[in-house]
Design a protein around this motif. Structure first.
Motif, PDB file in Angstrom:
ATOM      1  N   SER A 248     145.145 -30.404  39.396  1.00 50.46           N
ATOM      2  CA  SER A 248     145.058 -28.998  38.977  1.00 50.46           C
ATOM      3  C   SER A 248     144.839 -28.078  40.172  1.00 50.46           C
ATOM      4  CB  SER A 248     143.937 -28.821  37.952  1.00 50.46           C
ATOM      5  OG  SER A 248     142.661 -29.103  38.521  1.00 50.46           O
ATOM      6  N   GLU A 252     147.433 -25.180  41.471  1.00 50.62           N
ATOM      7  CA  GLU A 252     146.937 -23.823  41.685  1.00 50.62           C
ATOM      8  C   GLU A 252     147.328 -23.303  43.069  1.00 50.62           C
ATOM      9  OE1 GLU A 252     142.665 -21.391  41.452  1.00 50.62           O
ATOM     10  OE2 GLU A 252     142.680 -23.565  41.749  1.00 50.62           O
ATOM     11  N   GLN A 285     148.403 -34.621  33.506  1.00 51.30           N
ATOM     12  CA  GLN A 285     147.541 -33.627  34.149  1.00 51.30           C
ATOM     13  C   GLN A 285     148.360 -32.500  34.772  1.00 51.30           C
ATOM     14  OE1 GLN A 285     144.469 -35.042  36.731  1.00 51.30           O
ATOM     15  NE2 GLN A 285     143.518 -36.320  35.175  1.00 51.30           N
ATOM     16  N   LEU A 287     151.139 -31.361  33.525  1.00 51.57           N
ATOM     17  CA  LEU A 287     151.490 -30.524  32.381  1.00 51.57           C
ATOM     18  C   LEU A 287     150.293 -29.691  31.936  1.00 51.57           C
ATOM     19  CD1 LEU A 287     153.615 -33.083  30.329  1.00 51.57           C
ATOM     20  CD2 LEU A 287     154.469 -31.091  31.581  1.00 51.57           C
ATOM     21  N   ASP A 288     149.118 -30.322  31.883  1.00 56.21           N
ATOM     22  CA  ASP A 288     147.907 -29.600  31.475  1.00 56.21           C
ATOM     23  C   ASP A 288     147.596 -28.444  32.425  1.00 56.21           C
ATOM     24  OD1 ASP A 288     147.601 -31.282  29.331  1.00 56.21           O
ATOM     25  OD2 ASP A 288     146.005 -32.489  30.202  1.00 56.21           O
ATOM     26  N   ALA A 289     147.986 -28.613  33.696  1.00 53.68           N
ATOM     27  CA  ALA A 289     147.724 -27.568  34.702  1.00 53.68           C
ATOM     28  C   ALA A 289     148.785 -26.470  34.684  1.00 53.68           C
ATOM     29  CB  ALA A 289     147.642 -28.188  36.091  1.00 53.68           C
ATOM     30  N   GLY A 290     149.751 -26.572  33.770  1.00 49.08           N
ATOM     31  CA  GLY A 290     150.801 -25.560  33.693  1.00 49.08           C
ATOM     32  C   GLY A 290     151.855 -25.690  34.772  1.00 49.08           C
ATOM     33  N   PHE A 291     152.027 -26.901  35.313  1.00 49.05           N
ATOM     34  CA  PHE A 291     152.932 -27.071  36.439  1.00 49.05           C
ATOM     35  C   PHE A 291     154.395 -26.946  36.031  1.00 49.05           C
ATOM     36  CE2 PHE A 291     155.188 -30.055  39.446  1.00 49.05           C
ATOM     37  CZ  PHE A 291     155.216 -29.170  40.507  1.00 49.05           C
ATOM     38  N   SER A 334     148.459 -29.236  25.693  1.00 45.44           N
ATOM     39  CA  SER A 334     148.769 -29.082  27.115  1.00 45.44           C
ATOM     40  C   SER A 334     148.968 -27.620  27.469  1.00 45.44           C
ATOM     41  CB  SER A 334     150.029 -29.884  27.455  1.00 45.44           C
ATOM     42  OG  SER A 334     150.394 -29.699  28.801  1.00 45.44           O
ATOM     43  N   GLU A 335     149.658 -26.879  26.600  1.00 45.66           N
ATOM     44  CA  GLU A 335     149.897 -25.451  26.854  1.00 45.66           C
ATOM     45  C   GLU A 335     148.583 -24.672  26.870  1.00 45.66           C
ATOM     46  OE1 GLU A 335     151.944 -21.559  24.739  1.00 45.66           O
ATOM     47  OE2 GLU A 335     152.548 -23.563  24.074  1.00 45.66           O
ATOM     48  N   SER A 338     146.488 -25.381  29.926  1.00 41.99           N
ATOM     49  CA  SER A 338     147.082 -24.851  31.159  1.00 41.99           C
ATOM     50  C   SER A 338     146.751 -23.370  31.344  1.00 41.99           C
ATOM     51  CB  SER A 338     148.605 -25.029  31.136  1.00 41.99           C
ATOM     52  OG  SER A 338     149.225 -24.084  30.273  1.00 41.99           O
ATOM     53  N   ASN A 340     148.618 -21.032  30.377  1.00 41.52           N
ATOM     54  CA  ASN A 340     149.891 -20.307  30.462  1.00 41.52           C
ATOM     55  C   ASN A 340     150.519 -20.257  29.073  1.00 41.52           C
ATOM     56  OD1 ASN A 340     149.864 -19.923  33.345  1.00 41.52           O
ATOM     57  ND2 ASN A 340     150.276 -22.119  33.530  1.00 41.52           N
TER      58      ASN A 340
END
Length: 448
Positions: A248, A252, A285, A287-291, A334-335, A338, A340
């Motif tokens: 994450s 960032e 992870q 995806l969870d971080a909005g990557f 996940s969204e 994140s 986002n």
């Protein structure tokens, strides 16, 4: 996984950093003139050593290469002798600059230091406590390279390595110049697997690097990412990254630092980490971080090299494969995590809410807590609208939705949003407030 040479494109942008976090340039040191005969008169240099150094210094590069390749052990011994006897900063700077210059054109020269009959490590360790910054930096670089290249030839390699890692750890807590000094040394050390694992297990080793990913100087962010990238070539480390917040933090940094070299090294790092961890946990992870959205934006840019295109494509394929395997709840979760948010189909699917409302109870209402946090802290109209809508749907479909939401103190925050300047935020805040106050859902107006 063995160390692989980084793509040359990672180095095509010259670092632009503030003067106060730069050492004296090596070439500036080498432009000086040293009276070697004075060291000979003071018996620091013997006759043969004086001849060696005079036949190398200030000569054309072809001559330098020929001399070093012909007499590698003799030159290494001469340099160690001078480092062991000289105390003044200027000549120490010059000798260390000469060694660094030779390392640049002769990859085999480090091994010559172990063939001199002297132990080079204690001599170089003394440089770490020198008051001169250049001597510290280039002493540390030389020591690091010898540890990496001669690890199996050094009796107390692990102990010496821990000492140098301690020096790096201490410097990471100091000024920007000290941080750059430490990162430069780590960039050499973690090219060896034993030292990657040693730094990972070091107190605050990885965490100290993650803290630097928010540093205002992008050169420091880049170097911290570079160290993490080299560490990611360790399968053992890549498989355990999911136990930290590394992914994450890297996402960032890639999102927020708008410098090409930072983007490149960050993508290379995440590419190495993909498909690792139990059940592809590293991918989850990301995806969870909005990557996925960050990656989509990066892919739109015109990249000129195949290596970057390959990294982006491999990352996209890995993440899309995980997305296809995820349930609608997992994608929604996940969204939300994140941060986002957008109007993806699940938000307005009555079927989704009927089937998944009770799943909000998982992890002590983790997802509901995230929605409430964004309502209370976000300034983004889209995020606020989606959050108000989702909290309202939770209240509508969960058996205890109204009581649970009220216990989190969300009602006041949502009612305040009815006076938000954005009309969509006002609309969804009003609808959510109605759901919090009214029991008969069939009488509720619907906004689309």
């Amino acid at each position: 996984m063995a160390y692989q040479r980084p793509p040359e494109t990672l180095f095509d942008e010259a670092p632009i950093v503030r003067a106060e976090i730069q050492e004296i340039p090596r070439d500036e040191v080498l432009s000086r003139r040293v009276e070697w005969k004075g060291f000979h008169n003071a018996t620091v240099l013997q006759d043969n050593e004086l001849e060696l150094i005079q036949s190398y210094d200030k000569k054309p590069i072809e001559t330098k290469i020929q001399k070093i390749q012909t007499y590698p052990r003799e030159y290494a011994d001469t340099f160690l002798s001078m480092l062991n006897q000289i105390n003044s900063s200027a000549p120490l700077q010059y000798v260390l600059a000469l060694i660094d210059e030779i390392f640049g054109f002769d990859n085999n020269f480090p091994t010559a230091f172990f063939e001199t009959g002297r132990d080079p490590i204690p001599i170089l360790k003394i440089m770490l406590s020198n008051q001169d910054g250049f001597v510290q930096t280039y002493g540390a670089k030389t020591l690091a390279l010898l540890l990496v290249r001669g690890y199996n030839r050094i009796g107390s390699a692990a102990e010496y390595s821990r000492d140098l890692l301690t020096w790096c750890s201490n410097n990471l807590r100091e000024s920007d110049l000290n941080i750059v000094r430490a990162l430069t040394t780590l960039q050499i050390l973690v090219r060896r697997e034993e030292l990657r694992v040693m730094w990972r297990d070091f107190e605050d080793g990885i965490n100290a690097l993650l803290i630097l990913l928010r540093h205002p100087e992008y050169q420091i962010v880049y170097q911290a990412l570079y160290v993490l990238w080299l560490m990611s070539y360790s399968k053992e480390i890549a498989n355990k990254v999911f136990t930290t917040n590394l992914i994450s933090k890297v996402v960032e940094a890639v999102k927020n630092v708008q410098k090409e070299k930072v983007t490149r090294i960050g993508i290379a790092l995440l590419r190495n980490l993909r498909n690792h961890g139990p059940d592809n946990e590293n991918n989850i992870q990301m995806l969870d971080a909005g990557f996925i959205r960050v990656l989509d934006n990066i892919r739109l840019r015109n990249w000129k090299d195949q290596e970057m295109e390959k990294n982006l494509e491999e990352l996209n394929e890995s993440l899309q494969a995980v997305l296809q395997e995820m349930s609608s709840w997992e994608r929604y979760r996940s969204e939300i995590l994140s941060g986002n948010l957008e109007w993806s189909p699940v938000h307005r699917s009555e079927k989704f809410w009927k089937e998944n409302a009770t799943r909000f109870e998982e992890n002590e209402f983790e997802i509901l807590g995230s929605l409430v946090y964004m309502v209370q802290n976000s300034k983004n109209p889209l995020i606020l609208s989606v959050c108000c809508h989702d909290i309202g749907e939770f209240v509508r479909f969960h058996p205890r939705g109204r009581a649970v939401a009220s216990s989190l103190g969300v009602k006041q925050a949502i009612m305040a949003l009815m006076e938000n300047q954005d009309p969509d935020v006002q609309k969804y805040a009003l609808l959510c407030t109605q759901k919090l106050l009214v029991v008969n859902w069939d009488q509720m107006p619907r906004f689309r």
